[in-house]
Scaffold this motif. Structure first.
Motif, PDB file in Angstrom:
ATOM      1  N   MET A 283      -4.299  -2.921  -5.212  1.00 32.78           N
ATOM      2  CA  MET A 283      -3.845  -1.530  -5.110  1.00 32.78           C
ATOM      3  C   MET A 283      -2.327  -1.411  -5.141  1.00 32.78           C
ATOM      4  O   MET A 283      -1.604  -2.328  -4.785  1.00 32.78           O
ATOM      5  CB  MET A 283      -4.373  -0.898  -3.828  1.00 32.78           C
ATOM      6  CG  MET A 283      -3.756  -1.418  -2.562  1.00 32.78           C
ATOM      7  SD  MET A 283      -4.508  -0.669  -1.114  1.00 32.78           S
ATOM      8  CE  MET A 283      -3.403  -1.258   0.162  1.00 32.78           C
ATOM      9  N   SER A 284      -1.880  -0.251  -5.591  1.00 27.65           N
ATOM     10  CA  SER A 284      -0.470   0.117  -5.512  1.00 27.65           C
ATOM     11  C   SER A 284      -0.248   0.723  -4.139  1.00 27.65           C
ATOM     12  O   SER A 284      -0.970   1.634  -3.742  1.00 27.65           O
ATOM     13  CB  SER A 284      -0.117   1.145  -6.578  1.00 27.65           C
ATOM     14  OG  SER A 284      -0.356   0.635  -7.857  1.00 27.65           O
ATOM     15  N   THR A 285       0.735   0.215  -3.418  1.00 31.06           N
ATOM     16  CA  THR A 285       0.990   0.737  -2.078  1.00 31.06           C
ATOM     17  C   THR A 285       2.075   1.803  -2.065  1.00 31.06           C
ATOM     18  O   THR A 285       2.235   2.502  -1.074  1.00 31.06           O
ATOM     19  CB  THR A 285       1.377  -0.394  -1.107  1.00 31.06           C
ATOM     20  OG1 THR A 285       2.510  -1.081  -1.621  1.00 31.06           O
ATOM     21  CG2 THR A 285       0.211  -1.366  -0.920  1.00 31.06           C
ATOM     22  N   VAL A 286       2.809   1.915  -3.148  1.00 34.31           N
ATOM     23  CA  VAL A 286       3.776   3.003  -3.282  1.00 34.31           C
ATOM     24  C   VAL A 286       3.030   4.137  -3.972  1.00 34.31           C
ATOM     25  O   VAL A 286       2.736   4.059  -5.169  1.00 34.31           O
ATOM     26  CB  VAL A 286       5.016   2.563  -4.086  1.00 34.31           C
ATOM     27  CG1 VAL A 286       5.976   3.733  -4.248  1.00 34.31           C
ATOM     28  CG2 VAL A 286       5.691   1.385  -3.407  1.00 34.31           C
ATOM     29  N   VAL A 287       2.704   5.167  -3.193  1.00 28.43           N
ATOM     30  CA  VAL A 287       1.826   6.233  -3.659  1.00 28.43           C
ATOM     31  C   VAL A 287       2.606   7.535  -3.769  1.00 28.43           C
ATOM     32  O   VAL A 287       3.346   7.893  -2.854  1.00 28.43           O
ATOM     33  CB  VAL A 287       0.645   6.412  -2.676  1.00 28.43           C
ATOM     34  CG1 VAL A 287      -0.253   7.551  -3.087  1.00 28.43           C
ATOM     35  CG2 VAL A 287      -0.140   5.119  -2.553  1.00 28.43           C
TER      36      VAL A 287
END
Length: 133
Positions: free
Chosen positions: A7-11
């Motif tokens: 997952m991308s944690t910078v949302v």
């Protein structure tokens, strides 16, 4: 592999009052295909994707007048960080979508996309359970 690994944690988070143009500009600047919509007055946590924006434009709607609230994807499916990538991919196939908001007990912690899953599988060499040739 797990969702937390891909997952991308910078949302990108936006509000329901943003216009579709504002949302599209923010998404384009970050080169991402979705934004988490935080709407404490109505639906809680939602998602706006490039498909939602495209559908609105295709219907001839004005992106400067249309708000995110009117186009947020209904019936959002959420993933947990400890889901396997197979679980996430299966949920995406069943639901016909390409992004999952990842939640823990405190709220959104990431977004996982089909691209994220493919990248991990490609890096790992094969999908879990696959037999090498």
């Amino acid at each position: 592999m797990y969702v937390k690994d891909a997952m991308s944690t910078v949302v990108l988070t936006i509000g329901p009052a943003h216009t579709l143009r504002q949302a599209a500009q923010l998404m384009a600047a970050r080169r991402i295909g979705s934004a988490v919509v935080l709407d404490s007055d109505n639906s809680g946590i939602g998602i706006l994707t490039e498909r939602d924006i495209l559908n609105s434009l295709g219907a001839g709607e004005n992106p400067d007048r249309e708000t995110v609230h009117a186009h947020t994807t209904p019936d959002v499916v959420f993933a947990a960080p400890d889901w396997t990538l197979d679980d996430a991919a299966d949920a995406m196939v069943r639901g016909g979508f390409r992004h999952l908001i990842v939640l823990n007990d405190h709220g959104p912690v990431g977004v996982v996309s089909v691209r994220d899953i493919i990248r991990c599988w490609s890096t790992a060499g094969l999908r879990a359970g696959a037999v090498p040739a």
